[in-house]
Enzyme design. Structure first.
Site, short mmCIF file in Angstrom:
data_model
loop_
_atom_site.label_atom_id
_atom_site.label_comp_id
_atom_site.label_asym_id
_atom_site.label_seq_id
_atom_site.Cartn_x
_atom_site.Cartn_y
_atom_site.Cartn_z
N TYR A 1 5.23 15.93 15.18
CA TYR A 1 5.50 14.96 13.91
C TYR A 1 6.89 15.05 14.67
O TYR A 1 7.61 14.26 14.99
CB TYR A 1 4.91 15.16 12.43
CG TYR A 1 5.17 13.53 11.48
CD1 TYR A 1 4.79 13.11 11.10
CD2 TYR A 1 6.89 13.17 11.81
CE1 TYR A 1 4.97 11.81 10.92
CE2 TYR A 1 6.45 12.64 11.07
CZ TYR A 1 6.23 11.42 10.87
OH TYR A 1 6.75 9.97 9.94
N THR B 1 0.97 -1.18 -0.45
CA THR B 1 -0.32 -0.22 0.19
C THR B 1 0.81 0.90 0.15
O THR B 1 1.73 1.41 0.23
CB THR B 1 -1.35 0.37 0.89
OG1 THR B 1 -0.46 0.51 2.65
CG2 THR B 1 -1.66 -0.74 1.79
N TYR C 1 9.56 11.75 6.76
CA TYR C 1 8.83 12.22 6.50
C TYR C 1 9.01 13.63 8.16
O TYR C 1 9.95 13.20 9.34
CB TYR C 1 7.10 12.79 6.79
CG TYR C 1 6.29 13.34 7.00
CD1 TYR C 1 6.23 14.50 5.87
CD2 TYR C 1 6.16 14.19 8.18
CE1 TYR C 1 5.07 15.12 5.86
CE2 TYR C 1 5.11 15.32 7.74
CZ TYR C 1 4.98 16.22 6.09
OH TYR C 1 4.01 17.42 6.22
#
Ligand code: NAD
Length: 400
Positions: free
Chosen positions: A239, A56, A229
């Site tokens: 994050y 995915t 990221y």
């Protein structure tokens, strides 16, 4: 059975086999067009690739790019479930069944291993397949996004999505009701930070490379890439400075360690910092879905929006597989360049304070967010008749 989406918060518990096939076919079509554009500037062309986390999101797009832009043989590792009883298979299962059938028709080698990539057994099984069928791999992509990791002694580490300095209070999109709420993300304990590093840091990536080298299943000049990221300041508390950011920092350090350790052999490890996109992994991170829907709005208006396949193709064709890889001062491939463009971020910052439940549809690309979400599970794809009965059972040629 007629399959409908069953959405529970940030996950859809059903997947549509025909829709997943169309999704894969669309990505293949894109990768084929890029292949035609490949010119002599693509100095390196991988031929035998291992993709860990291949079913995915970014990993699937990577597998498709390598197979259809570079004609590479691919071995994928994934952790997916086949259909049973009334339950459909997972999207990653259907994606992989479709990918393998397209690859077989197009004369491309594609084999998949379904199991826990963290385990020694799956590493051994994968290596045995590499040695039997390909001899050695020349590219290894690490694209795992996992909620937990079970160690050889049975200890389980879980990945948590928390802040690390202070409790982070922020606007957030409640995916169950499409409303803007205030989310309060607690601070992680030291143990939770360490646990997240164990799951999403670089330890397992290094173990894969060590195992491949020890088994003589990796070429001397191989390239390995792990995906990361960073994001804008707006999401730093959840994050970059959050538990997941600590894990990514460990991943970044691991790239240097791998390159250093295998310098003599010429194995080079890269980090590719990718753009924020709707995937099963990112949908689970608080605050990020709201940021993504604002980002989509701005980038689509500017014409710089890319999905997984566009990002990964650009990584290979314009950043990595060229005479001299295009890296930043830290050695990272920056596919988040368009996302972090100051024009994009200024616009997001300006709308962030204004966005409410009432103006969400105007200020954010909430429809685009949900389109991508449903597409991930094989729903809402054009050309698919969703009122038709479909067989949920679908075998993956190399597995069953
Ligand atoms: P994803 O959820 O779409 O894919 C995860 C993959 O890992 C799937 O193929 C799944 O089967 C596999 N997997 C999970 N646990 C496994 C296990 N134990 N054993 C074997 N396979 C397992 O996620 P994604 O968003 O494509 O993330 C892939 C990588 O890209 C991650 O490192 C993520 O941090 C990074 N990334 C994601 C984004 C984003 O916005 N989605 C942005 C930049 C970087």
């Amino acid at each position: 059975m007629i399959i409908e989406p069953k959405v529970r918060g940030f996950i859809c518990t059903t997947a549509h086999p025909t829709g997943c096939r169309v999704n894969v076919a669309n990505q293949i079509a894109y990768a084929k067009v890029q292949q035609k554009k490949l010119s002599s500037h693509s100095a390196i062309s991988p031929k035998k690739a291992l993709i860990i986390g291949s079913s995915t999101g970014y990993g699937l797009a990577t597998r498709i790019s390598l197979a259809y832009t570079y004609q590479a043989s691919t071995i994928g590792v994934m952790y997916e479930k086949e259909a049973s009883g009334n339950r459909t298979a997972t999207a990653g299962w259907y994606n992989t069944a479709a990918f393998e059938s397209f690859a077989a028709n197009d004369g491309l080698y594609a084999q998949t291993i379904n199991g826990d990539a963290f385990s020694r057994e799956i590493k051994d099984e994968t290596i045995a397949k590499i040695k039997r069928d390909l001899g050695k791999v020349d590219m290894v992509i690490y694209s795992l996004a996992a909620p937990r990791r079970t160690m050889a002694d049975g200890t389980v580490f879980s990945s948590v999505l928390k802040a690390t300095t202070d409790t982070f209070v922020s606007k957030s999109l409640d995916l169950r009701h499409n409303t803007i709420e205030e989310a309060s993300i607690p601070t992680a304990t030291e143990e939770e930070i360490e646990s997240t590093i164990k799951v999403m840091g670089g330890e397992d990536w290094a173990e894969w490379i060590d195992a491949l080298v020890a088994a003589d299943a990796i070429e001397g000049n191989a390239i390995t890439v792990a995906y990361s990221y960073i994001g804008p300041e707006l999401t730093y508390p959840i994050y970059k400075e959050g538990t997941i950011g600590h894990a990514k920092e460990h991943l970044h350090k691991t790239a240097n360690l791998i390159t250093k350790e295998y310098q003599q052999r010429g194995i080079h490890a890269y980090i590719s910092v990718n753009k924020a996109l709707v995937t099963q992994a990112s949908a689970a991170i608080p605050v990020v879905p709201l940021y993504i829907s604002l980002l989509y709005k701005v980038q689509k208006e500017l014409g710089t929006h890319e999905g997984c396949i566009e990002q990964i193709n650009r990584m290979f064709t314009e950043k990595l597989l060229i005479e001299k890889p295009d890296v930043d001062k830290n050695g990272y491939l920056r596919l988040d360049d368009y996302e972090l463009d100051s024009k994009v971020q200024e616009q997001i910052n300006a709308t962030w304070d204004k966005v409410t439940t009432d103006n969400l549809k105007d200020l954010a690309d909430i429809d685009g967010y949900w389109d991508d979400f449903y597409t991930m599970f094989g729903f809402k794809l054009s050309g698919v008749n969703y009122t038709e009965e479909v067989d949920t059972a679908m075998s993956i040629p190399s597995i069953s």
